[in-house]
Scaffold this active site. Sequence first.
Site, mmCIF file in Angstrom:
data_model
loop_
_atom_site.group_PDB
_atom_site.id
_atom_site.type_symbol
_atom_site.label_atom_id
_atom_site.label_comp_id
_atom_site.label_asym_id
_atom_site.label_seq_id
_atom_site.Cartn_x
_atom_site.Cartn_y
_atom_site.Cartn_z
ATOM 1 N N CYS A 261 0.815 -1.221 0.000
ATOM 2 C CA CYS A 261 0.000 0.000 0.000
ATOM 3 C C CYS A 261 0.850 1.274 0.000
ATOM 4 O O CYS A 261 0.678 2.156 -0.848
ATOM 5 C CB CYS A 261 -0.986 -0.011 1.177
ATOM 6 S SG CYS A 261 -0.252 0.138 2.824
ATOM 7 N N HIS A 309 -2.691 1.523 6.710
ATOM 8 C CA HIS A 309 -3.064 1.338 5.307
ATOM 9 C C HIS A 309 -3.299 2.702 4.663
ATOM 10 O O HIS A 309 -3.714 3.655 5.325
ATOM 11 C CB HIS A 309 -4.326 0.480 5.181
ATOM 12 C CG HIS A 309 -4.627 0.079 3.775
ATOM 13 N ND1 HIS A 309 -3.839 -0.797 3.073
ATOM 14 C CD2 HIS A 309 -5.613 0.461 2.918
ATOM 15 C CE1 HIS A 309 -4.337 -0.957 1.849
ATOM 16 N NE2 HIS A 309 -5.401 -0.200 1.728
ATOM 17 N N HIS A 321 -5.726 1.472 -4.473
ATOM 18 C CA HIS A 321 -4.860 1.002 -3.393
ATOM 19 C C HIS A 321 -4.378 -0.415 -3.680
ATOM 20 O O HIS A 321 -4.982 -1.161 -4.450
ATOM 21 C CB HIS A 321 -5.591 1.051 -2.049
ATOM 22 C CG HIS A 321 -6.689 0.036 -1.901
ATOM 23 N ND1 HIS A 321 -6.960 -0.604 -0.699
ATOM 24 C CD2 HIS A 321 -7.587 -0.480 -2.788
ATOM 25 C CE1 HIS A 321 -7.976 -1.444 -0.864
ATOM 26 N NE2 HIS A 321 -8.364 -1.380 -2.111
#
Length: 346
Positions: A261, A309, A321
Site C-alpha cells: 500500500c 493502510h 490502493h
Amino acid sequence: MALQAPRPSFGRSAPADPTSTVPRPRWSRFTTALAALVGVAVVLTGSATVAHADPSVAEIERQIDEDWNKLEPIIERHNATQSDLALKRKQADALAARIGPLERQVDAAMNKVSALAVRAYMGENLSTVNTMLGSRSPSEMVGQLEMLDRFAHNQQEDVRQVADLRNELARQKAPLDEMVVQLTRTEAQLAAKKKQINEEIDRLQKLRLKVYGSGGGGSLRPAPCPASYPGGGAGIAVKFACAQIGKPYVWGAEGPESYDCSGLMLAAWAKAGVSLPHNAAAQSRVTKNVSKGDLRPGDLVFYYSDIHHVGMYVGNGWVVHASQAGVPVKMKKVDDGPVHSYGRPG
C-alpha cells in the site's frame, strides 16, 4: 425397614475443560500479532471440522479482512525499519568517509615519529656524538641538537592535532554506530519473522481461493480512473497510480512490477518528484492534512487508528490502493474502511 436417603456424591464434579489447563505460550512483543493470527486460523479450521460445515463466503471474506488488518501493521513496521536503517547507514558511511583520510594522516605521522624512535634506540647516541665531533664550534653543535629536537617536537604536535580531530569525528560517529547496531538487530528480528509472515499470507490466500477460485473477486476498475486530471504533480501521480491497477500485491514492494500500500503511494509521487517514506503512518506525517470536502485526485487517504493502510484518491469517491496479498491493485470506495485522515503530498 426404613429407606435410606440417597448418599450425596461428594468430591465429584463435571470433567474439567482440558484446554483450560494448558498454559498459554509467551510470545515476544513482535510475534504477539502473528500468534493471534495463527490462533484465528486454528479456531476457524477447528470450528468448521466440528460443525461439519464450511463457512459461508461472507464469513470467509470477513475473516480474511480481520486477519489481514492484524498482519499489515507488522508489514508497515518492517518497511519503516528498513527505511530508517538505510538512512542511518548513509549517515554513518558519510562520517566514516571523512574519518578515513584523517586516519591515514595519523598513520603517516605516527610512522615518522616511530622512525625517529627507532633511530634513537638503534644509534641516536652515536649520531649525536658524530654530530658533536663534526661540529666546528660548540654553538654549531647546540644549534644542530636544537634543530633535531624541534623536528621531533613538530612531528609529535602534528600527530596530536590530527589525532584530536580524528577522535572528535569518532565521538560524533559513536551514536550513529549505536543506532545502526540497534536498527540492524531490529531488522534481524523482522527477517526472522519473514517466513511466518509469508506462511500467514499463504493461509489467507488459500481462504481467498476457496471463495473465488483463481479468478479473484469483482472488477478492479469499476469507475473511470482518474475521474479528472488535477494537473501538475498530482496529475502525474494519480495517472501513474491508475496505470498500476491489476499489478500484484507484494509486501515490502515499491514497483515497478508489484506494490504494497505505501509502496504504491511512494512510487506514484516519486514520478512527480516528491519523496515519500515507505510507511503509511510516516506518509501521513509528511503530508499536508486536508479535509474530506477538500479532497482532490492525488491526495492520500489513511485508514485505521494506527494508520497501517493508505490509498490514493482518484475522484468521485474512489481510491486506488494495493490492499492485500492475493488481490491486485484496484479501486474501492473511499469510505470502504475506517478512514483516519487525508493528506496532500508536495
